[in-house]
Design an enzyme around this catalytic site. Structure first.
Site, PDB file in Angstrom:
ATOM      1  N   SER A  83       0.928  -1.042  -0.092  1.00 13.52           N
ATOM      2  CA  SER A  83       0.108  -0.082  -0.091  1.00 13.52           C
ATOM      3  C   SER A  83       0.758   1.211   0.035  1.00 13.52           C
ATOM      4  O   SER A  83       2.019   1.224   0.361  1.00 13.52           O
ATOM      5  CB  SER A  83      -0.985   0.082   1.286  1.00 13.52           C
ATOM      6  OG  SER A  83      -1.698  -1.016   1.423  1.00 13.52           O
TER       7      SER A  83
HETATM    8  N1  SAH Z   1      -0.627  -5.065   4.069  1.00 15.72           N
HETATM    9  C1  SAH Z   1       0.217  -5.366   2.990  1.00 15.72           C
HETATM   10  C2  SAH Z   1      -0.614  -4.755   1.767  1.00 15.72           C
HETATM   11  C3  SAH Z   1      -1.608  -5.790   1.257  1.00 15.72           C
HETATM   12  S1  SAH Z   1      -2.211  -6.308  -0.365  1.00 15.72           S
HETATM   13  C4  SAH Z   1       1.696  -4.608   2.860  1.00 15.72           C
HETATM   14  O1  SAH Z   1       1.772  -3.951   3.928  1.00 15.72           O
HETATM   15  O2  SAH Z   1       2.327  -4.841   1.946  1.00 15.72           O
HETATM   16  C5  SAH Z   1      -3.332  -7.291   0.282  1.00 15.72           C
HETATM   17  C6  SAH Z   1      -3.006  -8.853   0.533  1.00 15.72           C
HETATM   18  O3  SAH Z   1      -4.259  -9.184   0.889  1.00 15.72           O
HETATM   19  C7  SAH Z   1      -2.477  -9.382  -0.477  1.00 15.72           C
HETATM   20  O4  SAH Z   1      -1.218 -10.021  -0.067  1.00 15.72           O
HETATM   21  C8  SAH Z   1      -3.606 -10.794  -0.586  1.00 15.72           C
HETATM   22  O5  SAH Z   1      -3.039 -12.036  -0.929  1.00 15.72           O
HETATM   23  C9  SAH Z   1      -4.222 -10.746   0.693  1.00 15.72           C
HETATM   24  N2  SAH Z   1      -5.710 -11.262   0.720  1.00 15.72           N
HETATM   25  C10 SAH Z   1      -6.428 -11.107  -0.102  1.00 15.72           C
HETATM   26  N3  SAH Z   1      -7.347 -11.986   0.442  1.00 15.72           N
HETATM   27  C11 SAH Z   1      -7.106 -12.641   1.570  1.00 15.72           C
HETATM   28  C12 SAH Z   1      -7.816 -13.527   2.706  1.00 15.72           C
HETATM   29  N4  SAH Z   1      -8.911 -14.048   2.351  1.00 15.72           N
HETATM   30  N5  SAH Z   1      -7.017 -13.882   3.588  1.00 15.72           N
HETATM   31  C13 SAH Z   1      -5.874 -13.312   3.942  1.00 15.72           C
HETATM   32  N6  SAH Z   1      -5.142 -12.611   2.885  1.00 15.72           N
HETATM   33  C14 SAH Z   1      -5.703 -12.160   1.950  1.00 15.72           C
END
Ligand code: SAH
Length: 213
Positions: free
Chosen positions: A61
């Site tokens: 993000s």
């Molecule tokens: N917080 C992260 C950015 C997140 S991007 C950072 O600091 O870099 C969103 C993430 O959510 C992705 O890696 C994706 O794989 C994850 N995601 C999506 N659906 C999910 C679920 N049901 N359970 C766990 N992770 C999930």
């Protein structure tokens, strides 16, 4: 690129200009080098206020969004925090400076493994990454004082609401993945949940089930 004094100053200035005022949040973001969480050709843009691609087709993000979400979460030093969506691990590392204990889960095992290695290298001993479908929460460690979701669901997932302690706060993006989503703050009171709308955001969707990698 290194997170040297001048780059830190510019990075923090950009956060302040986007409305980040909480000194503890700014302090945590000054300590964690975002450059360590971005690989390859995008690494040189790590200190700019923009989202960047990471492995598994996901994104780290934008720093100001990380900061504003962390600020809205109002983490206290004794808190046990759950993050859904480990991604690069950057957000969890920032939270680890503010909370007693952080659990973070992702549906991509590779992202969990790589984030875990970074936490270890950085000596962040109070944060643990697990491979799990976060839409079900993390029942083994519930309840949580704070929950931060970094992928967008259409509505706040019921299991996450159930794992929030009374007095606890959850911050999450809600809305369809191909439209503008809204960041909302949910506070759990004795007699129910209070919802507050914060700002428009754009996140990858919260998908059900584990990914293949
Ligand atoms: N917080 C992260 C950015 C997140 S991007 C950072 O600091 O870099 C969103 C993430 O959510 C992705 O890696 C994706 O794989 C994850 N995601 C999506 N659906 C999910 C679920 N049901 N359970 C766990 N992770 C999930």
């Amino acid at each position: 690129m290194t997170f040297d004094a001048e780059r830190k100053m510019q990075f923090l200035f950009a956060l302040r200009s986007k409305g980040v005022t909480d000194a503890r949040v700014l302090g945590a973001m000054e300590k964690i080098d975002r450059g360590a969480f971005v690989r390859g050709i995008f690494a040189e843009r790590a200190y700019e206020d923009m989202p960047l691609p990471i492995a598994c087709g996901q994104t780290i993000s934008q720093p100001s969004v990380v900061a504003l979400m962390t600020q809205a979460l109002n983490v206290q030093p004794r808190d046990k925090v759950l993050e859904i969506g480990t991604g690069s691990g950057y957000q969890a590392a920032v939270l680890s400076h503010l909370a007693r204990r952080v659990y973070t889960v992702d549906r991509h095992r590779r992202l969990v493994r790589e984030a875990g290695q970074l936490f270890e290298q950085m000596g962040l001993t109070n944060v643990t990454a697990f491979p799990a479908d976060g839409s079900r929460g993390l029942p083994e460690q519930a309840p949580f004082d704070r929950i931060l979701v970094t992928a967008a669901a259409e509505d706040p997932p019921g299991p996450l609401l159930a794992e929030l302690r009374v007095g606890g706060i959850m911050v999450l993006p809600v809305g369809q993945s191909d439209a503008v989503q809204r960041l909302i703050k949910v506070t759990r009171h004795e007699d129910g949940f209070e919802y507050e709308e914060l700002r428009p955001v754009r996140f990858v969707p919260l998908l059900e089930g584990m990914a293949r990698d």
